[in-house]
Design an enzyme around this catalytic site. Sequence first.
Site, PDB file in Angstrom:
ATOM      1  N   CYS A  41      99.022  23.125  79.828  1.00 44.98           N
ATOM      2  CA  CYS A  41     100.300  22.411  79.929  1.00 44.98           C
ATOM      3  C   CYS A  41     100.965  22.225  78.571  1.00 44.98           C
ATOM      4  CB  CYS A  41     100.160  21.073  80.664  1.00 44.98           C
ATOM      5  SG  CYS A  41      99.064  19.927  79.875  1.00 44.98           S
TER       6      CYS A  41
ATOM      7  N   ARG B 168     109.656   7.881  69.483  1.00 47.22           N
ATOM      8  CA  ARG B 168     110.510   9.078  69.453  1.00 47.22           C
ATOM      9  C   ARG B 168     111.985   8.711  69.274  1.00 47.22           C
ATOM     10  NH1 ARG B 168     107.695  13.732  73.064  1.00 47.22           N
ATOM     11  NH2 ARG B 168     105.553  13.171  72.613  1.00 47.22           N
TER      12      ARG B 168
ATOM     13  N   LYS C 238     102.567  16.661  85.338  1.00 50.36           N
ATOM     14  CA  LYS C 238     102.653  17.721  84.323  1.00 50.36           C
ATOM     15  C   LYS C 238     101.494  17.668  83.329  1.00 50.36           C
ATOM     16  CE  LYS C 238     105.791  15.548  80.974  1.00 50.36           C
ATOM     17  NZ  LYS C 238     107.038  15.703  80.218  1.00 50.36           N
ATOM     18  N   ASP C 239     100.747  16.532  83.295  1.00 52.22           N
ATOM     19  CA  ASP C 239      99.589  16.429  82.397  1.00 52.22           C
ATOM     20  C   ASP C 239      98.303  16.964  83.019  1.00 52.22           C
ATOM     21  OD1 ASP C 239     101.163  15.130  80.499  1.00 52.22           O
ATOM     22  OD2 ASP C 239     100.614  13.119  81.195  1.00 52.22           O
TER      23      ASP C 239
ATOM     24  N   ARG D 274     107.538  24.456  74.998  1.00 52.75           N
ATOM     25  CA  ARG D 274     108.441  24.906  76.070  1.00 52.75           C
ATOM     26  C   ARG D 274     109.885  24.532  75.759  1.00 52.75           C
ATOM     27  NH1 ARG D 274     110.875  21.714  79.572  1.00 52.75           N
ATOM     28  NH2 ARG D 274     109.609  19.909  79.027  1.00 52.75           N
ATOM     29  N   ARG D 275     110.090  23.295  75.318  1.00 53.30           N
ATOM     30  CA  ARG D 275     111.457  22.858  74.992  1.00 53.30           C
ATOM     31  C   ARG D 275     111.978  23.595  73.768  1.00 53.30           C
ATOM     32  NH1 ARG D 275     109.702  16.727  75.944  1.00 53.30           N
ATOM     33  NH2 ARG D 275     110.301  16.475  78.132  1.00 53.30           N
TER      34      ARG D 275
ATOM     35  N   ARG E 248     105.380  13.462  67.965  1.00 51.24           N
ATOM     36  CA  ARG E 248     104.507  12.858  68.971  1.00 51.24           C
ATOM     37  C   ARG E 248     104.864  11.393  69.096  1.00 51.24           C
ATOM     38  NH1 ARG E 248      98.577  13.186  70.048  1.00 51.24           N
ATOM     39  NH2 ARG E 248      99.526  12.069  71.774  1.00 51.24           N
TER      40      ARG E 248
END
Length: 324
Positions: free
Chosen positions: A249, A162, A81-82, A134-135, A156
Amino acid sequence: MSNKALRLGTRRSKLAMAQSGQVAEAVSQVTGRPVELVEITTYGDVSREHLAQIGGTGVFVAALREALLRGEVDFAVHSLKDLPTTQPQDLVLAAIPEREDPRDVVVARDALKFTDLAASSPKGTARIGTGAPRRMAQLNAYARAHGLDIETVPIRGNVDTRIGYVRSGELDAVVLAAAGLNRIGRSDEVTDFLSVDTVLPAPGQGALAIECTADNAELIAALARLDDPLTRAAVTAERSLLAALEAGCSAPVGALADLLADGQTVKEMRLRAVVGTTDGTTLVQLSTTGPVPQTHDEAMAFGRELATEMLAQGAAGLMGERAH
């Protein structure tokens, strides 16, 4: 092939090291050669800016690719995905192994589910951390549709950082990728799995890409033994959709291609995708189903066609700044 150790370029984060270690073991088995990890610091690892600001695409990838081209490492492992959707000519994705769980997960205080968070928050509004537009778009849209009071907070940092926001009480929950937590052995901290009907993952989420130089035929042939053709078809369609939307992305695009089986036989592929504004007020969500693509070009066309439909329904205007 000689018995000299192969050098695997990896990012330094705990997650990158864990997934590269797993790939190293598999590569060692298929080649009979030892594999050593070469740690490389990328811009995405040292910058403190939000990913969307530093142009999410490629910030974790460029340094690894430069090391490959300079011959400092023999191959590299990326989170798919990166990866930018344009593949450099002198590098090849030699293998895309079988995909991990593509879903997003919630790690919340008091072991709460996503839908219970707002109701149990003393302030009435649940603060949920994520670095992904997106989330944010999909969580906010879901919350609006179901009368949940949430606030999405941009964050981040690595997994520890997190989850630390939740443990310290700064946030009620954070949203992470299931695959990452599984790979570092921390899936027991998940309090809720988000159904893909609620939040579609990032294109390629849960999949890894093993990349080497295009002129290393012997290594390409060896790495190809780790490739999973069905995962490759699925992620190629997802990334083709992303490219056709001209989105990076860090854009608010979710996409998932899943394979529909009849018993043991995979019959069809379904591609679902969503683009939305981060506040969740507007979403364009579409899906398409067809025969499983048998070639790279077919998989690319599968994604492109759905992207064209989404653009016709106004997707382009929802993506904020376009990636060039």
